[in-house]
Design a protein around this motif. Sequence first.
Motif, short mmCIF file in Angstrom:
data_model
loop_
_atom_site.label_atom_id
_atom_site.label_comp_id
_atom_site.label_asym_id
_atom_site.label_seq_id
_atom_site.Cartn_x
_atom_site.Cartn_y
_atom_site.Cartn_z
N UNK A 192 0.87 -1.18 0.00
CA UNK A 192 0.00 0.00 0.00
C UNK A 192 0.90 1.23 0.00
N UNK A 193 0.67 2.14 -0.96
CA UNK A 193 1.56 3.28 -1.17
C UNK A 193 0.94 4.62 -0.79
N UNK A 194 -0.32 4.64 -0.43
CA UNK A 194 -0.97 5.89 -0.04
C UNK A 194 -2.47 5.77 -0.18
N UNK A 195 -3.14 6.92 -0.08
CA UNK A 195 -4.59 6.93 -0.27
C UNK A 195 -5.04 8.22 -0.91
N UNK A 196 -6.26 8.18 -1.47
CA UNK A 196 -6.89 9.31 -2.13
C UNK A 196 -8.34 9.36 -1.68
N UNK A 197 -8.74 10.50 -1.11
CA UNK A 197 -10.11 10.68 -0.63
C UNK A 197 -10.73 11.82 -1.46
N UNK A 198 -11.48 11.51 -2.52
CA UNK A 198 -11.98 12.55 -3.42
C UNK A 198 -13.05 13.45 -2.80
N UNK A 199 -13.66 13.03 -1.69
CA UNK A 199 -14.71 13.86 -1.09
C UNK A 199 -14.28 14.44 0.25
N UNK A 200 -12.97 14.59 0.44
CA UNK A 200 -12.45 15.15 1.70
C UNK A 200 -12.92 16.59 1.86
N UNK A 201 -13.23 16.95 3.10
CA UNK A 201 -13.63 18.32 3.39
C UNK A 201 -13.07 18.73 4.74
N UNK A 202 -12.91 20.01 4.93
CA UNK A 202 -12.42 20.50 6.22
C UNK A 202 -10.97 20.11 6.45
N UNK A 203 -10.71 19.51 7.59
CA UNK A 203 -9.35 19.13 7.98
C UNK A 203 -8.91 17.77 7.42
N UNK A 204 -9.78 17.07 6.75
CA UNK A 204 -9.45 15.75 6.21
C UNK A 204 -8.41 15.88 5.10
N UNK A 205 -7.50 14.92 5.05
CA UNK A 205 -6.49 14.90 4.01
C UNK A 205 -7.08 14.29 2.75
N UNK A 206 -6.84 14.94 1.62
CA UNK A 206 -7.38 14.46 0.34
C UNK A 206 -6.46 13.44 -0.30
N UNK A 207 -5.15 13.65 -0.16
CA UNK A 207 -4.19 12.80 -0.85
C UNK A 207 -2.94 12.62 0.01
N UNK A 208 -2.52 11.37 0.19
CA UNK A 208 -1.29 11.05 0.91
C UNK A 208 -0.57 9.99 0.10
#
Length: 99
Positions: free
Chosen positions: A51-67
């Motif tokens: 596992x190399x990271x994650x992508x959260x396309x609906x991130x809002x506020x303090x949430x991380x969108x891409x790591x």
Amino acid sequence: MVAFQNEYFKGILKGMVVIRLTRGGAKKRPFYHIVATDKRNRRDGGNYIERLGFFNPIASGQEQRLVLNRERIAHWAGVGAQISHRVTTLLSEWDKKAS
């Protein structure tokens, strides 16, 4: 070329590893892991090498969108892994954010 003692890795490093997204999350709430996997595996099979990271396309506020773990992605690309089109787009987004 990297020498592996495990027979599994010897076979898959000849153009058979791909870095791509696997979908998780609930219905209508997508969440993607960025993984290195054998290209013959299903997208959401859960069968991946690393596992190399994650992508959260609906991130809002303090949430991380891409790591991303850029070092490990460079390693896998260096040993011959193919990178999917969407992951290439995310890598360029990550590089813009980092600079």
